[in-house]
Design an enzyme around this catalytic site. Structure first.
Site, mmCIF file in Angstrom:
data_model
loop_
_atom_site.group_PDB
_atom_site.id
_atom_site.type_symbol
_atom_site.label_atom_id
_atom_site.label_comp_id
_atom_site.label_asym_id
_atom_site.label_seq_id
_atom_site.Cartn_x
_atom_site.Cartn_y
_atom_site.Cartn_z
ATOM 1 N N SER A 194 7.988 90.879 111.513
ATOM 2 C CA SER A 194 7.687 90.380 110.185
ATOM 3 C C SER A 194 6.846 89.098 110.274
ATOM 4 O O SER A 194 5.740 89.134 110.806
ATOM 5 C CB SER A 194 8.985 90.168 109.408
ATOM 6 N N ASP A 306 8.412 100.223 103.213
ATOM 7 C CA ASP A 306 8.225 98.779 103.390
ATOM 8 C C ASP A 306 6.977 98.343 102.650
ATOM 9 O O ASP A 306 5.913 98.966 102.789
ATOM 10 C CB ASP A 306 8.093 98.471 104.889
ATOM 11 N N HIS A 336 11.978 97.631 105.926
ATOM 12 C CA HIS A 336 11.630 96.372 106.570
ATOM 13 C C HIS A 336 12.852 95.759 107.252
ATOM 14 O O HIS A 336 13.979 95.901 106.786
ATOM 15 C CB HIS A 336 11.079 95.404 105.518
#
Length: 371
Positions: A194, A306, A336
């Site tokens: 991320s 996501d 995610h």
């Protein structure tokens, strides 16, 4: 109560989630409900069951007050509930230098003896919430599946330390680990998820032309980069934001809040991106061709459900276009931050192990002795 006792209580509270993978398939489907299909992708049944048990976070209203401390507490609780914690040979707390101070770090050795490689790991959490504890399990799995030493970096977080503090720390930490005598003679890769995936991409670009002591020009670049569901473009919302912006792990409005806390926009999430969003250190996808060509081989993993799916795919395709050896893996049924749920969800655990093996293969492409 000690931190270990608190962790034990949290993990006990998450026991129903950890039992999902042991349910017979028909029972698991009954818990999950009818299959959820979006854009031709089917949400993994264990993920859907977990969402049904936990519920989904309410949508954040535009301009709502932001509580960074509360966001951090929620991330810590989630990681304790569903994160993996496999045993490794040794874990050591470290201190790394940065230009105007030091950084806490944590090293994971998977087995006795000298590991054949090193990974510098940069955690996710929107540059705001993650830390060494929330990603402890991810680093353990990465160490065990690659066979490499993993060094996790506790870079400075927003809003106390805004952009580009995290970039400065990430680049400094990679160089410190790479140049340490203990790393000599071993390939050193960079990895992150991320926000940490964004930082890893930046590290790969910023260190592309580094020279390692005694080596040729460019020998100080990462041996490879692993980008797990990375954020690569803060300037726009691609179609995946409309498809998966609510009802899953990360909301579109949450991404905007994280972005603005990191870049310094006020009030967070209330307007469009600030000018800094277009800088390549904030949005790696927007780097010039000349700066991005020749970066380390990449293994990019995106989740199907996501908001960041499309920008992760776009970054992998951009690297390929520029001739960078790149593998793209789409985990179609996952959401995610699935790496942080590897202790409870079998599909997430499998995907995280696969990503780790992909990193080792990417390193082995330039270091055949690792095969």
């Amino acid at each position: 109560m000690t931190s270990w006792a608190r962790l034990a209580l949290l993990r006990a509270a998450g026991l129903p989630l950890r039992l999902l993978g042991r349910l017979p398939a028909p029972v698991l489907r009954l818990v999950a409900g009818p299959p959820r299909v979006v854009a031709g992708r089917t949400l993994a049944v264990d993920v859907q069951a977990a969402q049904r048990l936990l519920g989904t976070a309410p949508e954040r209203p535009p301009g709502a007050p932001v509580d960074a401390a509360g966001m951090r507490r929620r991330t810590a609780v989630q990681a304790a509930l569903v994160g993996a914690r496999p045993r490794v040979h040794r874990v050591v707390e470290l201190v790394l230098p940065r230009p105007d101070g030091t950084l806490a770090a944590r090293a994971y050795r998977p087995a006795p003896g000298r590991a054949p490689g090193v990974v510098v790991y940069l955690h996710g959490g929107g540059w705001v919430t993650g830390d060494l504890e929330t990603h402890d399990g991810v680093c353990r799995v990465l160490a065990l599946e690659t066979g490499f030493d993993v060094v996790a970096v506790d870079y400075r977080r927003a809003p106390e330390h805004r952009y580009p503090a995290a970039v400065t720390d990430a680049v400094a930490a990679f160089r410190a680990v790479r140049d340490h005598p203990a790393a000599q003679g071993r390939p050193v890769a960079v990895a992150g998820d991320s926000a940490g995936g964004c930082l890893s991409a930046v590290v790969a670009r910023r260190t592309r032309d580094d020279t390692r002591a005694g080596g040729a020009p460019g020998s100080g670049a990462p041996a490879a980069q692993l980008l797990l569901y990375p954020g690569t473009d803060m300037t726009r919302h691609r179609p995946s934001y409309a498809l998966f912006g609510t009802g899953y792990q990360l909301g579109a409005a949450d991404v905007d809040v994280y972005r603005d806390l990191y870049l310094g926009a006020e009030p967070p999430g209330a307007a469009g991106p600030p000018p800094e969003a277009a800088e390549p250190d904030a949005s790696p996808l927007l780097a010039e061709d000349a700066d991005l060509a020749g970066v380390a081989p990449a293994h990019v993993v995106v989740a199907g459900f996501d908001v960041m799916h499309d920008e992760g795919v776009a970054y992998a395709e951009r690297l390929r276009t520029l001739g960078v050896p790149t593998r793209l893996v789409v985990e179609e049924g996952l959401v995610h931050a699935f790496g942080n749920a590897a202790g409870a969800l079998p599909t997430a655990a499998r995907a995280l192990r696969s990503a780790a093996r992909g990193l080792r293969e990417a390193v082995a492409d330039t270091a055949p002795e690792l095969r």
